[in-house]
Design a protein around this motif. Structure first.
Motif, PDB file in Angstrom:
ATOM      1  N   GLU B  21      15.600   9.554 -24.609  1.00 50.58           N
ATOM      2  CA  GLU B  21      14.224   9.644 -24.115  1.00 50.58           C
ATOM      3  C   GLU B  21      13.788  11.117 -24.011  1.00 50.58           C
ATOM      4  OE1 GLU B  21      15.117   5.626 -21.494  1.00 50.58           O
ATOM      5  OE2 GLU B  21      14.645   7.477 -20.440  1.00 50.58           O
ATOM      6  N   THR B  24      13.146  12.577 -27.415  1.00 48.54           N
ATOM      7  CA  THR B  24      11.827  12.163 -27.896  1.00 48.54           C
ATOM      8  C   THR B  24      10.749  13.071 -27.308  1.00 48.54           C
ATOM      9  OG1 THR B  24      12.660   9.899 -27.910  1.00 48.54           O
ATOM     10  CG2 THR B  24      10.269  10.178 -28.103  1.00 48.54           C
ATOM     11  N   LYS B  25      10.829  13.271 -25.988  1.00 51.16           N
ATOM     12  CA  LYS B  25       9.871  14.161 -25.315  1.00 51.16           C
ATOM     13  C   LYS B  25      10.035  15.590 -25.822  1.00 51.16           C
ATOM     14  CE  LYS B  25       6.610  14.784 -22.471  1.00 51.16           C
ATOM     15  NZ  LYS B  25       5.382  14.019 -22.684  1.00 51.16           N
ATOM     16  N   SER B  28       8.305  16.301 -29.069  1.00 50.63           N
ATOM     17  CA  SER B  28       6.853  16.481 -28.992  1.00 50.63           C
ATOM     18  C   SER B  28       6.509  17.824 -28.338  1.00 50.63           C
ATOM     19  CB  SER B  28       6.188  15.276 -28.310  1.00 50.63           C
ATOM     20  OG  SER B  28       5.945  15.525 -26.965  1.00 50.63           O
ATOM     21  N   GLU B 122       6.145  13.527 -15.470  1.00 48.15           N
ATOM     22  CA  GLU B 122       5.430  13.920 -16.682  1.00 48.15           C
ATOM     23  C   GLU B 122       5.788  15.353 -17.024  1.00 48.15           C
ATOM     24  OE1 GLU B 122       1.047  13.180 -16.905  1.00 48.15           O
ATOM     25  OE2 GLU B 122       1.469  12.111 -15.045  1.00 48.15           O
ATOM     26  N   GLU B 124       4.233  18.459 -19.575  1.00 44.28           N
ATOM     27  CA  GLU B 124       3.154  18.832 -20.491  1.00 44.28           C
ATOM     28  C   GLU B 124       3.218  20.333 -20.752  1.00 44.28           C
ATOM     29  OE1 GLU B 124      -0.428  17.710 -18.493  1.00 44.28           O
ATOM     30  OE2 GLU B 124       0.074  15.572 -18.509  1.00 44.28           O
ATOM     31  N   MET B 173      10.440   8.377 -19.622  1.00 41.82           N
ATOM     32  CA  MET B 173       9.869   8.766 -20.910  1.00 41.82           C
ATOM     33  C   MET B 173      10.196   7.683 -21.949  1.00 41.82           C
ATOM     34  SD  MET B 173       8.705  11.865 -20.288  1.00 41.82           S
ATOM     35  CE  MET B 173       8.798  13.014 -18.924  1.00 41.82           C
TER      36      MET B 173
END
Lengths: 290, 339
Positions: B21, B24-25, B28, B122, B124, B173
């Motif tokens: 997970e 994957t995050k 990005s 989260e 970002e 995630m």
């Protein structure tokens, strides 16, 4: 017989466990003032483990160390009632705004001053942050091994300790020499209750600041040295000021948002049979269940 | 240099879901930052794991293969990580908020004097302007997590220290491969250069690991109870309903702390995150930490005697009533009207 020098790290925390509606202000923020300040629960579990060591090696000493405002001395007194020998309050404006790293730095400097420690015990995490970082960070700063998620002391000899630690889906027994830092899990036994004799003995224990505040004859505790809770500030510990407080904290809070959830259009039902039957029928016909 | 790195965790010989997970995050984030994604795997007999890791878009996989690195032990893993980070200077380091990640992360952050944010919900990328210093920081990692009794959401940043470190719970995630044929390179680390002999001071004497019997994360229906359920005995009702609907029983932290059910069932920021078809919240008031772990459920039913419980705001159906009255009625209707 061997005696261990044990340091218990403890924190006074707002009791966030049962935040009632009255603890919320109209703007959605927390009204900290009305939450009771308590001895962080897992730190009490840690104190119990220290007391267990002292049960087996009665000449051992337990020093309780906390960092916080003057008021945090309350938990030191609580620790005395339950069997701690000594208490130190680490308090200074310079510590304000510390994140976990700056906190662990200040604590590690205080522990260095205590010297000759064998075992440091603390709770796994505090209920107001749940980060579980300060224990391991202190261990790293002191350059000593750590055993986290401890549940039980399996065996203890003059130079080795074996600890059962709780993992996600099981347990592990690990062995370390001294000095070592141990963080105690919430699955460990609760702390023994206050001892009535100790309560009588220590109920007037206070820090110098507290006595100054109440304008008592603060310079002397008479023949009762045990009633003086030690208070250390920045000048009492050897430290690099740049690593303290807000300035010494690598993490910064960029912003804080109150949480506003998009309210869904919820259907209100009562607990009458008819209401529930209608709901269940809907769930079954839409294949959510069944 | 200055890449995104993920510590991949081995859970009884398998790579933990949370690591995939995070990869994957991480992919990005690396795309947004225009940098590479790296992974670090420590353990014994690591050959073959690259086939599982590269498809997540990993450009470099560091392997520390040594039988002394398995099972996990704090000091050797810390040592590899700290020394590798000193060489490679990653800008972001992510790890699971597991027993291992929460043991290792703070140790590494303390050694590198870098900030670590626990249990993020989260992550970002964004800028930050420090008005006092009149300085603009570009492309920082926003580490977002509920804080203080779960009544607020805080965005945490590490403006000056690297790596920016964060832990994330399993299930928070999403896990998604980038490209099944993605090709990265393997870098085998010479473990003896990264770990001093003295790091092996703590010895694992015994281990008992059980296969988890509870699988809340993948259950289509979750019947979850809070402090309002009142007792472990009342939780039996929830178990009955869950068994009937082919679901699992979850709980709020307050119910776990009260000893009604085991910790494995805790849903929320410091527990499991679930996204079932149906979530039935029984006697749960709805602190943010709990909501963080179930907000993405398709249908939410709240059974609560308090018509103003916060969770009611996000529920599709609110049943105002006592759990012990409502659940037997649900059970009865279901039994009478399904095969």
């Amino acid at each position: 017989m061997k005696s261990f020098r044990i340091v218990v790290l403890a924190k006074q925390v707002p009791d966030t466990r049962n935040v009632g509606k009255d603890a919320m202000k109209a703007d959605g923020t927390v009204n900290r003032a009305i939450l009771p300040a308590i001895f962080n629960p897992e730190d009490l579990h840690a104190l119990e483990q220290a007391l267990c060591i002292k049960d087996r090696f009665p000449d051992s000493t337990i020093t309780l160390l906390t960092m916080g405002p003057v008021r945090a001395a309350e938990i030191l007194r609580e620790g005395f009632y339950r069997g701690a020998d000594d208490g130190i309050l680490l308090t200074d404006r310079a510590f304000a705004g510390s994140d976990t790293l700056a906190t662990s730095y200040a604590l590690s400097c205080a522990i260095r001053k205590i010297k000759n420690f064998d075992i440091i015990v603390c709770g796994r995490q505090a209920i107001d942050g749940d980060t579980a970082q300060v224990g391991p960070q202190v261990a790293e700063k002191l350059g000593i091994p750590q055993i986290t998620y401890a549940e039980e002391i399996v065996s203890l000899t003059e130079n080795k300790i074996q600890i059962k630690r709780r993992l996600e889906r099981g347990v592990e027994i690990v062995e370390s020499s001294f000095p070592v830092l141990i963080t105690v899990n919430n699955s460990a036994p609760h702390c023994r209750p206050r001892n009535a004799k100790r309560l009588m003995k220590y109920k007037h224990a206070s820090t110098l600041s507290k006595r100054q505040e109440s304008e008592e004859d603060y310079l002397s505790t008479g023949n009762h040295a045990h009633l003086n809770i030690k208070e250390w500030g920045v000048v009492d510990i050897e430290c690099d000021h740049a690593q303290l407080g807000l300035g010494g904290s690598p993490t910064k809070v960029k912003k804080v948002d109150n949480i506003v959830f998009q309210s869904k259009e919820s259907r209100r039902l009562d607990d009458f049979d008819d209401d529930i039957n209608v709901l269940m029928k809907e769930l079954i016909t839409s294949h959510i269940i069944g | 240099m200055n890449n995104v790195i993920v510590y991949c965790e081995l859970d009884e010989g398998k790579i933990a879901d949370v690591s995939f997970e995070l990869l994957t995050k991480g992919r990005s984030l690396a795309n947004q930052l225009n940098c590479q994604l790296e992974a670090l795997l420590l353990g014994n007999n690591l050959k073959g794991f690259e086939k599982e890791i590269f498809p997540y878009g990993v450009d470099t996989l560091y392997l520390a293969d040594d039988n002394r690195l398995s099972p996990y032990s704090t000091l050797p893993h810390t040592s590899v990580m700290v020394n590798l980070f000193k060489e490679e200077k990653p800008q972001i380091a992510l790890m699971g908020a597991t027993t291992i990640g929460r043991d290792l992360g703070p140790r590494v952050s303390s050694a590198l004097k870098s900030g670590l944010t626990a249990d993020c919900t989260e992550l970002e990328i964004g800028d930050h302007e420090d008005k006092k210093l009149n300085k603009v920081y570009k492309s920082l990692l926003y580490q977002i997590r509920p804080a203080f009794g779960g009544n607020i959401i805080a965005t945490i940043i590490n403006p000056d220290c690297r790596p920016q470190m964060a832990t994330v719970r399993e299930g928070v995630m999403k896990k998604e491969i980038t490209d099944a044929n993605y090709k990265g390179k393997i870098v085998n680390l010479d473990v003896s250069k990264y770990v001093d002999e003295t790091a092996f001071i703590v010895k694992v004497i015994e281990r008992h690991i059980e296969q988890s019997k509870i699988d809340i994360k993948n259950s289509p229906v979750v019947v979850s109870g809070g402090f309002g359920v009142g007792s472990a005995a009342n939780f039996k009702l929830l178990f009955n309903l869950a068994a009937l609907l082919g679901g699992e029983v979850g709980a709020s932290r307050a119910a776990v702390d009260a000893g009604y059910v085991e910790h494995e069932r805790q849903i929320g920021q410091t527990g499991v995150t679930v996204r079932p078809k149906l979530y039935i919240a029984c006697g749960i008031s709805g602190q943010i930490q709990h909501l963080a772990g179930m907000l993405e459920s398709s249908i939410i039913i709240s059974i609560n005697s308090d018509p103003n419980a916060p969770i009611n705001k996000i529920a599709n159906y609110v049943i105002v009533g006592k759990v012990e009255n409502v659940i037997p009625k649900m059970i009865r209707y279901y039994k009478e009207n399904t095969k």
